[in-house]
Design a protein around this motif. Structure first.
Motif, PDB file in Angstrom:
ATOM      1  N   GLU A  95       0.801  -1.216   0.000  1.00 54.51           N
ATOM      2  CA  GLU A  95       0.000   0.000   0.000  1.00 54.51           C
ATOM      3  C   GLU A  95       0.838   1.271   0.000  1.00 54.51           C
ATOM      4  O   GLU A  95       0.399   2.295  -0.523  1.00 54.51           O
ATOM      5  N   ARG A  96       2.041   1.228   0.589  1.00 53.00           N
ATOM      6  CA  ARG A  96       2.823   2.447   0.744  1.00 53.00           C
ATOM      7  C   ARG A  96       4.234   2.253   0.195  1.00 53.00           C
ATOM      8  O   ARG A  96       4.726   1.133   0.088  1.00 53.00           O
ATOM      9  N   MET A  97       4.847   3.364  -0.131  1.00 53.30           N
ATOM     10  CA  MET A  97       6.218   3.343  -0.605  1.00 53.30           C
ATOM     11  C   MET A  97       7.145   2.707   0.425  1.00 53.30           C
ATOM     12  O   MET A  97       8.029   1.923   0.086  1.00 53.30           O
ATOM     13  N   ASP A  98       6.951   3.017   1.708  1.00 55.30           N
ATOM     14  CA  ASP A  98       7.835   2.498   2.750  1.00 55.30           C
ATOM     15  C   ASP A  98       7.826   0.977   2.808  1.00 55.30           C
ATOM     16  O   ASP A  98       8.793   0.368   3.278  1.00 55.30           O
ATOM     17  N   ASP A  99       6.728   0.354   2.328  1.00 51.88           N
ATOM     18  CA  ASP A  99       6.634  -1.113   2.390  1.00 51.88           C
ATOM     19  C   ASP A  99       7.616  -1.801   1.445  1.00 51.88           C
ATOM     20  O   ASP A  99       7.980  -2.961   1.662  1.00 51.88           O
ATOM     21  N   VAL A 100       8.031  -1.118   0.372  1.00 53.55           N
ATOM     22  CA  VAL A 100       8.884  -1.762  -0.634  1.00 53.55           C
ATOM     23  C   VAL A 100      10.308  -1.213  -0.636  1.00 53.55           C
ATOM     24  O   VAL A 100      11.175  -1.782  -1.299  1.00 53.55           O
ATOM     25  N   LEU A 101      10.559  -0.135   0.075  1.00 51.92           N
ATOM     26  CA  LEU A 101      11.902   0.418   0.091  1.00 51.92           C
ATOM     27  C   LEU A 101      12.895  -0.600   0.650  1.00 51.92           C
ATOM     28  O   LEU A 101      12.662  -1.210   1.685  1.00 51.92           O
ATOM     29  N   GLY A 102      13.998  -0.751  -0.028  1.00 47.17           N
ATOM     30  CA  GLY A 102      15.030  -1.669   0.426  1.00 47.17           C
ATOM     31  C   GLY A 102      14.825  -3.112   0.001  1.00 47.17           C
ATOM     32  O   GLY A 102      15.743  -3.929   0.091  1.00 47.17           O
ATOM     33  N   LEU A 103      13.619  -3.445  -0.456  1.00 44.90           N
ATOM     34  CA  LEU A 103      13.367  -4.821  -0.882  1.00 44.90           C
ATOM     35  C   LEU A 103      14.226  -5.151  -2.099  1.00 44.90           C
ATOM     36  O   LEU A 103      14.437  -4.337  -2.982  1.00 44.90           O
ATOM     37  N   SER A 104      14.724  -6.353  -2.161  1.00 48.06           N
ATOM     38  CA  SER A 104      15.507  -6.766  -3.334  1.00 48.06           C
ATOM     39  C   SER A 104      15.279  -8.239  -3.586  1.00 48.06           C
ATOM     40  O   SER A 104      14.281  -8.640  -4.192  1.00 48.06           O
ATOM     41  N   LYS A 105      16.199  -9.084  -3.082  1.00 48.91           N
ATOM     42  CA  LYS A 105      16.131 -10.503  -3.389  1.00 48.91           C
ATOM     43  C   LYS A 105      14.927 -11.192  -2.771  1.00 48.91           C
ATOM     44  O   LYS A 105      14.478 -12.228  -3.275  1.00 48.91           O
TER      45      LYS A 105
END
Length: 342
Positions: A42-52
């Motif tokens: 729902e929010r930008m903060d939920d996906v920040l830093g996600l990678s592998k």
């Protein structure tokens, strides 16, 4: 600068495809709303830093090779397909385009456009399944038709052929014992001649429906027999270069039917003076080639999906694991390649 930032922000926020910025190691720095929704967040903060952790393990090495082999040398990676893991654990199929962007002499980022292709993939899977079912159905129809042809050929040969032979013998016996006028003998001769013609036609039709020598003597003998009959009937010169090929009966029948259809097309449409058939093989493949010196075939005809003759030949080739190629330049060339498998 403000105007450029505004245009960038509009593009970033309103794009229906996912737009992301990442580090060279794939850690997300920024993502637009479309990408966030794509992953079920729902929010930008939920996906920040996600990678592998949003990429299935089997894709890690593949993506690394893209970065190492393409981005570092070309500055971009060719579009490729992969999967992402959504928030609920389900997987989504996407296509990815990546660019390497230099912020300064020491810092580089990756910019990417991510497109959800799950619906397209489901449609492709359904289409492939339908095509496979259609191919199986067509193969079943071809096999059923061949079975009917064999039954009909046997009936024509055994019943009509034998009856006409018996009739001819009776007429010849009647001629020997007859004491009628000359006109009577002439009529008997004409009836015997008609009987001979019917017997020849019966043998020809029976052979074309299902040549007995294909089962008994193989493909080479069957093509030679059909070629002689065809040349005599059409007046078109036919050259044969046929090697003995020890292949299964299914492949023999498919190739024989292709020869029949190709020569029928030559007789009907090519206005050819000569034709050649070449059959050769190696230990790994077989090649059948039918070439004529006629007027050729229009390009639209070569690509016409409603051309049932060409479709039938392609189906026959596919049934024995082969590929059919048709080209037209100074005549028409029909080629079939069959790869042998262990």
């Amino acid at each position: 600068m403000k105007e450029a930032e505004k245009r960038y922000q509009i593009f970033f926020e309103s794009n229906k495809d996912g737009v992301i910025r990442t580090t060279l190691y794939g850690h997300i720095l920024e993502a637009n709303p479309a990408f966030i929704r794509m992953l079920g967040y729902e929010r930008m903060d939920d996906v920040l830093g996600l990678s592998k952790n949003i990429t299935p393990v089997e894709w890690h090495t593949i993506e690394k090779s893209f970065i190492n082999e393409q981005l570092k040398h070309k500055g971009y990676a060719n579009e490729y397909e992969k999967e992402y893991i959504r928030k609920d654990g389900s997987k989504i199929q996407v296509s990815v385009q990546l660019w390497s962007v230099a912020l300064n002499s020491q810092t580089r980022e990756l910019w990417g456009i991510i497109r959800d292709i799950s619906q397209r993939k489901r449609t492709e899977e359904r289409l492939n399944l339908a095509m496979e079912q259609l191919r199986k159905r067509n193969h079943q129809l071809v096999e059923a038709r061949e079975k009917e042809r064999k039954t009909l050929a046997t009936a024509i040969h055994d019943e009509i052929g034998q009856s006409m032979t018996a009739l001819k013998l009776e007429l010849e016996l009647l001629k020997q014992k007859a004491t009628c006028k000359v006109s009577c003998f002439e009529k008997l001769d004409k009836m015997i001649s008609i009987s001979n013609e019917v017997i020849r036609n019966t043998q020809r039709i029976s052979g074309e429906l299902r040549p007995g020598m294909l089962d008994a003597l193989g493909l080479k003998a069957a093509i030679e027999w059909f070629g002689r009959e065809w040349q005599e009937r059409t007046g078109i010169k036919l050259r044969l270069y046929i090697e003995n090929c020890y292949i299964n009966k299914k492949t023999e029948l498919a190739l024989f039917r292709i020869v029949q259809e190709a020569l029928t097309n030559v007789a009907r449409h090519a206005q050819a003076k000569s034709t050649s058939i070449r059959l050769r093989h190696t230990h790994v493949s077989l090649n059948l080639e039918i070439v004529d010196d006629g007027i050729g075939m229009p390009m639209e005809k070569l690509n016409d999906h409603q051309s049932f003759g060409l479709l039938g030949m392609r189906e026959r080739a596919e049934m024995c694991g082969g590929e059919l190629r048709v080209s037209s330049a100074n005549g028409t060339r029909v080629e079939v390649w069959v790869q042998f498998t262990d």
